[in-house]
Design a protein around this motif. Structure first.
Motif, mmCIF file in Angstrom:
data_model
loop_
_atom_site.group_PDB
_atom_site.id
_atom_site.type_symbol
_atom_site.label_atom_id
_atom_site.label_comp_id
_atom_site.label_asym_id
_atom_site.label_seq_id
_atom_site.Cartn_x
_atom_site.Cartn_y
_atom_site.Cartn_z
ATOM 1 N N CYS A 26 -6.413 -1.238 -4.575
ATOM 2 C CA CYS A 26 -5.306 -1.693 -3.717
ATOM 3 C C CYS A 26 -5.842 -2.632 -2.621
ATOM 4 O O CYS A 26 -6.720 -2.260 -1.834
ATOM 5 C CB CYS A 26 -4.619 -0.490 -3.077
ATOM 6 S SG CYS A 26 -3.167 -0.952 -2.094
ATOM 7 N N HIS B 200 -2.562 2.993 -6.076
ATOM 8 C CA HIS B 200 -3.365 2.487 -7.198
ATOM 9 C C HIS B 200 -4.763 2.122 -6.729
ATOM 10 O O HIS B 200 -4.944 1.628 -5.612
ATOM 11 C CB HIS B 200 -2.675 1.279 -7.857
ATOM 12 C CG HIS B 200 -2.612 0.066 -6.986
ATOM 13 N ND1 HIS B 200 -3.475 -0.997 -7.125
ATOM 14 C CD2 HIS B 200 -1.818 -0.242 -5.936
ATOM 15 C CE1 HIS B 200 -3.185 -1.912 -6.212
ATOM 16 N NE2 HIS B 200 -2.187 -1.491 -5.470
ATOM 17 N N ALA C 135 0.802 -1.241 0.000
ATOM 18 C CA ALA C 135 0.000 0.000 0.000
ATOM 19 C C ALA C 135 0.831 1.285 0.000
ATOM 20 O O ALA C 135 0.342 2.331 0.438
ATOM 21 C CB ALA C 135 -1.022 0.004 1.132
HETATM 22 CO CO CO Z 1 -1.755 -2.066 -3.552
#
Ligand code: CO
Length: 215
Positions: A105, A102, A71
């Motif tokens: 995630c 993104h 993350a």
């Molecule tokens: Co991710």
């Protein structure tokens, strides 16, 4: 052949083919790269296999210094990211640091649930839960589900950029060398496009409690 069906032997064979292909196009490719590493960019991205820094930015080996974790977090007690940051700023003298999250995630999605993942993963994801708590009114104003998850992805990126700016390492470099510029981006798995969210130029005004006076 899809990535899911690759074997370790296939990876090694493809490595040989790739290296041969590079040299066929450019005989000096590896000797030139091996001699010098002067990337202008530090990339802090998610470990997610679908978000490879070089491929999605059309860059070559040698162009981006990369750090990836679950993350794309910048945690002040994480020796790994802090070492990368110090090296990138002090030795490589990068001009830009990009935090790229993104949509979709898994780490952010997991942090939005109340499920325990045990071990150290809960502690890591708690950093995202803190972002959630900090921005709860905005998140609750957003439709539950996909839209709210996308917003938390964006807010998490913004907080990580801020976490970079809170470090003495960064503030010292801003003051002494007027670099690097910080960028918060989000990558879309669905269309392959990067959306820039924010830019922080050197000297960006932080809340004064974070500003060190004696650097
Ligand atoms: Co991710």
């Amino acid at each position: 052949m899809t990535a899911q069906h690759q074997t370790v032997e296939a990876l090694l064979r493809q490595n040989h083919e790739w290296a041969a292909e590079r040299v066929r196009h450019d005989a000096e490719y590896f000797s030139r790269l091996a001699a010098i590493q002067t990337p202008k960019f530090l990339w802090i991205g998610c470990s997610d296999s679908r978000v490879p820094a070089n491929q999605i930015t059309g860059t070559e080996p040698g162009e981006i210094f990369v750090h990836r974790n679950v993350a794309n977090l910048v945690v002040h007690t994480d020796l790994n990211v802090l070492s990368v940051l110090e090296f990138a700023i002090g030795q490589l003298k990068v001009e830009h640091i990009i935090v790229c999250g993104h949509y979709g995630c898994g780490g952010v999605a997991a942090a939005m649930t109340r499920q325990s993942y045990g071990g150290v993963l809960n502690k890591w994801l708690r950093n995202i839960k803190d972002v959630y708590r900090l921005h709860e009114p905005a998140l609750l104003a957003c439709a539950e589900g996909e839209a709210r998850a996308r917003l938390l992805v964006e807010l998490t990126v913004r907080e990580q950029v801020l976490n970079l700016a809170k470090t003495a390492t960064l503030q010292r470099s801003w003051r002494a060398d007027h670099r690097p510029t910080l960028h918060g981006w989000v990558y879309g798995l669905e269309d392959g496009l990067i959306k820039p969210l924010l830019t922080m130029e050197p000297g960006h005004d932080l809340h004064e409690i974070y500003q060190y006076e004696n650097l």
